[in-house]
Write a protein that holds these residues in place. Structure first.
Motif, PDB file in Angstrom:
ATOM      1  N   PHE A 236       0.823  -1.204   0.000  1.00 23.37           N
ATOM      2  CA  PHE A 236       0.000   0.000   0.000  1.00 23.37           C
ATOM      3  C   PHE A 236       0.861   1.261   0.000  1.00 23.37           C
ATOM      4  N   GLN A 237       1.855   1.315   0.866  1.00 27.00           N
ATOM      5  CA  GLN A 237       2.687   2.506   1.008  1.00 27.00           C
ATOM      6  C   GLN A 237       3.511   2.795  -0.244  1.00 27.00           C
ATOM      7  N   GLU A 238       3.897   1.760  -0.974  1.00 24.52           N
ATOM      8  CA  GLU A 238       4.733   1.959  -2.154  1.00 24.52           C
ATOM      9  C   GLU A 238       3.940   2.004  -3.457  1.00 24.52           C
ATOM     10  N   SER A 239       2.630   1.989  -3.353  1.00 20.97           N
ATOM     11  CA  SER A 239       1.794   2.053  -4.555  1.00 20.97           C
ATOM     12  C   SER A 239       1.978   3.386  -5.277  1.00 20.97           C
ATOM     13  N   PRO A 240       2.074   3.363  -6.606  1.00 22.77           N
ATOM     14  CA  PRO A 240       2.187   4.622  -7.372  1.00 22.77           C
ATOM     15  C   PRO A 240       0.943   5.500  -7.274  1.00 22.77           C
ATOM     16  N   PHE A 241      -0.146   4.955  -6.721  1.00 18.93           N
ATOM     17  CA  PHE A 241      -1.352   5.752  -6.531  1.00 18.93           C
ATOM     18  C   PHE A 241      -1.074   7.006  -5.700  1.00 18.93           C
ATOM     19  N   HIS A 242      -0.129   6.919  -4.765  1.00 19.67           N
ATOM     20  CA  HIS A 242       0.119   8.033  -3.863  1.00 19.67           C
ATOM     21  C   HIS A 242       0.610   9.283  -4.600  1.00 19.67           C
ATOM     22  N   SER A 243       1.316   9.083  -5.708  1.00 20.70           N
ATOM     23  CA  SER A 243       1.843  10.228  -6.462  1.00 20.70           C
ATOM     24  C   SER A 243       1.197  10.392  -7.839  1.00 20.70           C
ATOM     25  N   GLN A 244       0.422   9.387  -8.264  1.00 17.06           N
ATOM     26  CA  GLN A 244      -0.167   9.427  -9.606  1.00 17.06           C
ATOM     27  C   GLN A 244      -1.683   9.230  -9.564  1.00 17.06           C
TER      28      GLN A 244
END
Length: 264
Positions: free
Chosen positions: A124-132
């Motif tokens: 979850f923490q490393e998902s690209p969703f956080h920045s994209q």
């Protein structure tokens, strides 16, 4: 429902519009091929020249074909590695991608003891969703032309649970290997509307390439990625192909009917 790459499936209205402009469609694509050959073989180097049929062709595409396609349902293809219960859920209700939905799916894996709480948290923490999130959220990504499961554009999606939202930036290789053993590769056939004008315009390019090929022009419908957004509520899965089934290996080669003559 039509296949954008197969003129045999086009509606009467769509075929009527294309037949009225067949000469234009053929001339445009023949000229495109001639200009590209001239460009690639020029010595000394020459810039690619404009296609003299472009203006009329693009007007026809935007003002005649696109409005027809906004009222048309098409078949698209979604590639993912999924568990059985996830397939069943998608058959009931197609949910757009989001960080919250990824978190929900990860919680399910923890409950099934397929991942630890710590492992789920790392994914979850490393998902690209956080920045994209702006380019990934609220969409269900598909392709308009069926691809074989070995195609480099879709094989990573079939190879790892969660798709790019889970594996794309994952730094832990052992955890990445674990995601590759969750679920099974699936190819989902989805029927959707094209009421989103942008999607309809993109779809019209494939329709025109398919028609030009039918007329004898040297062109192959390339297809494109298509994000279902506004039409997700009316989209539905019509068929699921799972690795191990005979049809799974046929998709993009001999399935569906007409693929070998119109695309490959």
């Amino acid at each position: 429902m039509i296949d954008l790459w197969n003129p045999d499936t086009f509606s009467t209205e769509l075929q009527r519009a294309l037949k009225a402009k067949s000469q234009l469609v053929y001339d445009y694509h023949s000229e495109e091929r001639r200009l590209m050959d001239e460009h690639l073989n020029s010595s000394p180097y020459q810039s690619l020249k404009p296609n003299r049929f472009s203006s009329e062709y693009l007007w026809f595409q935007e003002h005649k074909l696109t409005p027809i396609l906004t009222e048309t349902r098409i078949r698209v293809w979604h590639y993912a590695r999924l568990l059985d219960h996830e397939v069943n859920a998608m058959q009931r209700d197609l949910v757009p991608s989001s960080l919250e939905f990824l978190q929900k799916r990860l919680h399910e894996l923890v409950a099934m003891e397929l991942l630890s709480q710590k492992e789920a948290g790392k994914v979850f923490q490393e998902s690209p969703f956080h920045s994209q999130e702006d380019i990934r959220c609220g969409r269900l990504w598909t392709v308009t032309v069926p691809l074989h499961h070995s195609n480099g554009g879709v094989s990573p999606l079939l190879g790892s649970w969660g798709g790019e939202s889970a594996y794309f930036r994952l730094s832990d290789r052992s955890l990445g290997a674990k995601l590759k053993n969750i679920g099974l590769p699936r190819i989902l056939e989805i029927e959707t509307e094209l009421s989103d004008g942008l999607n309809a315009f993109s779809a019209s390019s494939i329709v025109l390439e398919a028609w030009a090929r039918k007329l004898g022009a040297s062109v192959v419908p390339a297809g494109c990625d298509l994000a279902i957004t506004e039409c997700l509520g009316t989209a539905k899965i019509v068929r699921v192909h799972t690795e191990g089934e005979s049809a799974f290996g046929d998709v993009g080669k001999t399935y569906p009917e007409g693929i070998s003559g119109n695309v490959t």
